[in-house]
Motif scaffolding. Structure first.
Motif, PDB file in Angstrom:
ATOM      1  N   MET A  39     -30.238  -8.191  25.219  1.00  0.00           N
ATOM      2  CA  MET A  39     -29.828  -8.011  26.449  1.00  0.00           C
ATOM      3  C   MET A  39     -29.295  -6.488  26.727  1.00  0.00           C
ATOM      4  SD  MET A  39     -28.366 -12.005  27.602  1.00  0.00           S
ATOM      5  CE  MET A  39     -27.327 -12.053  26.265  1.00  0.00           C
ATOM      6  N   SER A  40     -28.804  -5.709  26.067  1.00  0.00           N
ATOM      7  CA  SER A  40     -28.201  -4.559  26.048  1.00  0.00           C
ATOM      8  C   SER A  40     -29.432  -3.469  25.907  1.00  0.00           C
ATOM      9  CB  SER A  40     -27.032  -4.275  25.115  1.00  0.00           C
ATOM     10  OG  SER A  40     -27.425  -4.156  23.851  1.00  0.00           O
ATOM     11  N   GLU A  41     -30.490  -3.754  25.596  1.00  0.00           N
ATOM     12  CA  GLU A  41     -31.544  -2.993  25.171  1.00  0.00           C
ATOM     13  C   GLU A  41     -31.405  -2.234  24.142  1.00  0.00           C
ATOM     14  OE1 GLU A  41     -32.313  -1.173  29.301  1.00  0.00           O
ATOM     15  OE2 GLU A  41     -33.501  -2.918  29.797  1.00  0.00           O
ATOM     16  N   GLY A  42     -30.807  -2.830  23.053  1.00  0.00           N
ATOM     17  CA  GLY A  42     -30.633  -2.165  21.851  1.00  0.00           C
ATOM     18  C   GLY A  42     -29.255  -1.270  21.766  1.00  0.00           C
ATOM     19  N   ARG A  43     -28.428  -1.322  22.960  1.00  0.00           N
ATOM     20  CA  ARG A  43     -27.088  -0.595  22.711  1.00  0.00           C
ATOM     21  C   ARG A  43     -25.947  -1.357  22.125  1.00  0.00           C
ATOM     22  NH1 ARG A  43     -29.372   0.132  28.023  1.00  0.00           N
ATOM     23  NH2 ARG A  43     -27.722  -1.135  28.710  1.00  0.00           N
ATOM     24  N   PHE A  44     -25.997  -2.429  21.946  1.00  0.00           N
ATOM     25  CA  PHE A  44     -25.120  -3.328  21.019  1.00  0.00           C
ATOM     26  C   PHE A  44     -25.138  -2.858  19.671  1.00  0.00           C
ATOM     27  CE2 PHE A  44     -24.024  -6.879  18.655  1.00  0.00           C
ATOM     28  CZ  PHE A  44     -22.567  -7.187  18.945  1.00  0.00           C
ATOM     29  N   ASP A  45     -24.259  -2.771  18.911  1.00  0.00           N
ATOM     30  CA  ASP A  45     -24.168  -2.288  17.654  1.00  0.00           C
ATOM     31  C   ASP A  45     -24.295  -3.516  16.663  1.00  0.00           C
ATOM     32  OD1 ASP A  45     -24.007  -1.389  14.992  1.00  0.00           O
ATOM     33  OD2 ASP A  45     -21.687  -0.699  15.148  1.00  0.00           O
ATOM     34  N   LEU A  46     -25.599  -3.849  16.665  1.00  0.00           N
ATOM     35  CA  LEU A  46     -26.235  -5.080  15.780  1.00  0.00           C
ATOM     36  C   LEU A  46     -25.558  -4.890  14.426  1.00  0.00           C
ATOM     37  CD1 LEU A  46     -27.692  -7.553  15.879  1.00  0.00           C
ATOM     38  CD2 LEU A  46     -29.687  -6.461  15.212  1.00  0.00           C
ATOM     39  N   THR A  47     -25.856  -3.659  13.600  1.00  0.00           N
ATOM     40  CA  THR A  47     -25.445  -3.588  12.376  1.00  0.00           C
ATOM     41  C   THR A  47     -24.116  -3.533  12.160  1.00  0.00           C
ATOM     42  OG1 THR A  47     -27.615  -2.084  11.889  1.00  0.00           O
ATOM     43  CG2 THR A  47     -25.820  -1.991  10.318  1.00  0.00           C
ATOM     44  N   GLY A  48     -23.285  -3.037  12.843  1.00  0.00           N
ATOM     45  CA  GLY A  48     -21.699  -3.056  12.832  1.00  0.00           C
ATOM     46  C   GLY A  48     -21.223  -4.491  12.962  1.00  0.00           C
ATOM     47  N   HIS A  49     -21.692  -5.300  13.829  1.00  0.00           N
ATOM     48  CA  HIS A  49     -21.440  -6.725  14.149  1.00  0.00           C
ATOM     49  C   HIS A  49     -21.625  -7.474  12.946  1.00  0.00           C
ATOM     50  CE1 HIS A  49     -20.677 -10.623  15.624  1.00  0.00           C
ATOM     51  NE2 HIS A  49     -21.888 -11.015  15.373  1.00  0.00           N
ATOM     52  N   ILE A  50     -22.787  -7.314  12.425  1.00  0.00           N
ATOM     53  CA  ILE A  50     -23.262  -8.224  11.287  1.00  0.00           C
ATOM     54  C   ILE A  50     -22.352  -7.863   9.995  1.00  0.00           C
ATOM     55  CG2 ILE A  50     -25.145  -8.200   9.584  1.00  0.00           C
ATOM     56  CD1 ILE A  50     -27.119  -8.373  11.939  1.00  0.00           C
ATOM     57  N   ARG A  51     -22.286  -6.549   9.856  1.00  0.00           N
ATOM     58  CA  ARG A  51     -21.218  -6.009   8.332  1.00  0.00           C
ATOM     59  C   ARG A  51     -19.791  -6.875   8.808  1.00  0.00           C
ATOM     60  NH1 ARG A  51     -23.483   0.071   8.293  1.00  0.00           N
ATOM     61  NH2 ARG A  51     -25.323  -0.493   7.112  1.00  0.00           N
ATOM     62  N   LYS A  52     -19.293  -6.699   9.851  1.00  0.00           N
ATOM     63  CA  LYS A  52     -18.029  -7.087  10.129  1.00  0.00           C
ATOM     64  C   LYS A  52     -18.143  -8.881  10.002  1.00  0.00           C
ATOM     65  CE  LYS A  52     -16.544  -3.365  13.093  1.00  0.00           C
ATOM     66  NZ  LYS A  52     -16.353  -3.191  14.609  1.00  0.00           N
ATOM     67  N   GLY A  53     -18.976  -9.361  10.823  1.00  0.00           N
ATOM     68  CA  GLY A  53     -19.088 -10.802  10.576  1.00  0.00           C
ATOM     69  C   GLY A  53     -19.428 -11.236   9.348  1.00  0.00           C
ATOM     70  N   TRP A  54     -20.102 -10.578   8.392  1.00  0.00           N
ATOM     71  CA  TRP A  54     -20.392 -11.055   6.846  1.00  0.00           C
ATOM     72  C   TRP A  54     -18.917 -10.887   6.134  1.00  0.00           C
ATOM     73  CZ3 TRP A  54     -21.968 -13.704   3.517  1.00  0.00           C
ATOM     74  CH2 TRP A  54     -21.944 -13.410   2.203  1.00  0.00           C
ATOM     75  N   GLU A  55     -18.316  -9.884   6.452  1.00  0.00           N
ATOM     76  CA  GLU A  55     -16.981  -9.619   5.557  1.00  0.00           C
ATOM     77  C   GLU A  55     -15.962 -10.865   5.994  1.00  0.00           C
ATOM     78  OE1 GLU A  55     -14.376  -8.422   3.041  1.00  0.00           O
ATOM     79  OE2 GLU A  55     -16.472  -7.865   3.088  1.00  0.00           O
ATOM     80  N   ILE A  56     -16.004 -11.263   7.194  1.00  0.00           N
ATOM     81  CA  ILE A  56     -15.078 -12.564   7.455  1.00  0.00           C
ATOM     82  C   ILE A  56     -15.657 -13.636   6.844  1.00  0.00           C
ATOM     83  CG2 ILE A  56     -14.466 -13.933   9.322  1.00  0.00           C
ATOM     84  CD1 ILE A  56     -14.436 -11.250  11.196  1.00  0.00           C
ATOM     85  N   LEU A  57     -17.035 -13.869   7.052  1.00  0.00           N
ATOM     86  CA  LEU A  57     -17.759 -15.223   6.346  1.00  0.00           C
ATOM     87  C   LEU A  57     -17.591 -14.986   4.769  1.00  0.00           C
ATOM     88  CD1 LEU A  57     -19.048 -17.818   6.607  1.00  0.00           C
ATOM     89  CD2 LEU A  57     -21.391 -16.542   6.368  1.00  0.00           C
ATOM     90  N   ARG A  58     -17.634 -14.048   4.187  1.00  0.00           N
ATOM     91  CA  ARG A  58     -17.614 -13.902   2.675  1.00  0.00           C
ATOM     92  C   ARG A  58     -16.363 -14.282   2.380  1.00  0.00           C
ATOM     93  NH1 ARG A  58     -15.469 -10.468  -1.007  1.00  0.00           N
ATOM     94  NH2 ARG A  58     -14.905  -9.124   0.647  1.00  0.00           N
TER      95      ARG A  58
END
Length: 138
Positions: A109-128
């Motif tokens: 929805m942000s046409e690629g402006r949202f930091d997908l990689t950054g979010h995934i890294r932070k989310g993974w750290e919390i889940l891990r």
């Protein structure tokens, strides 16, 4: 198909289930970027113009199979004592997808402006930290 092949790939690259899950997140994000976050695109744009029931059934089947494969990785981590044994592998798999799906929708929805990689890294750290055995820090 790409999702299932990615599971096979990460399992062949590492014996560590936690590392497999981390790598799988990265590969899934790559698919989202290459295909314009296909799941949100189907949900928000294509569904009104397609055979929605057939598309929905296919999507549910793929999603269910992928979740089962992620849950299998979690189960192997539990068997090896790396992931907390009291956790439901199916619930952990849903939480894993919870890192990806909303982020993919926001990225789309942000046409690629949202930091997908950054979010995934932070989310993974919390889940891990929440699923692994032992202390949260390495």
């Amino acid at each position: 198909r790409h999702l299932y092949r990615n599971v096979e790939l990460v399992c062949s690259q590492s014996e560590d289930p936690l590392e497999q899950l981390r790598r799988l997140l990265d590969l899934h994000a790559d698919i989202m970027r290459r295909n314009g976050a296909i799941m949100p695109r189907i949900q928000f744009a294509d569904a009104p113009y397609t055979n929605y029931q057939a598309l929905r059934a296919k999507t549910v089947s793929i999603f269910k199979g992928y979740l089962e494969k992620v849950a299998d990785i979690v189960g192997r981590g539990q068997e090896r004592g790396l992931i907390r044994p009291e956790l439901s592998p199916e619930t952990v798999a849903m939480m894993f997808m919870g890192i990806l799906v909303p982020a993919g929708a926001r990225w789309h929805m942000s046409e690629g402006r949202f930091d997908l990689t950054g979010h995934i890294r932070k989310g993974w750290e919390i889940l891990r930290r929440g699923i692994r055995t032992g202390p949260g820090e390495e």
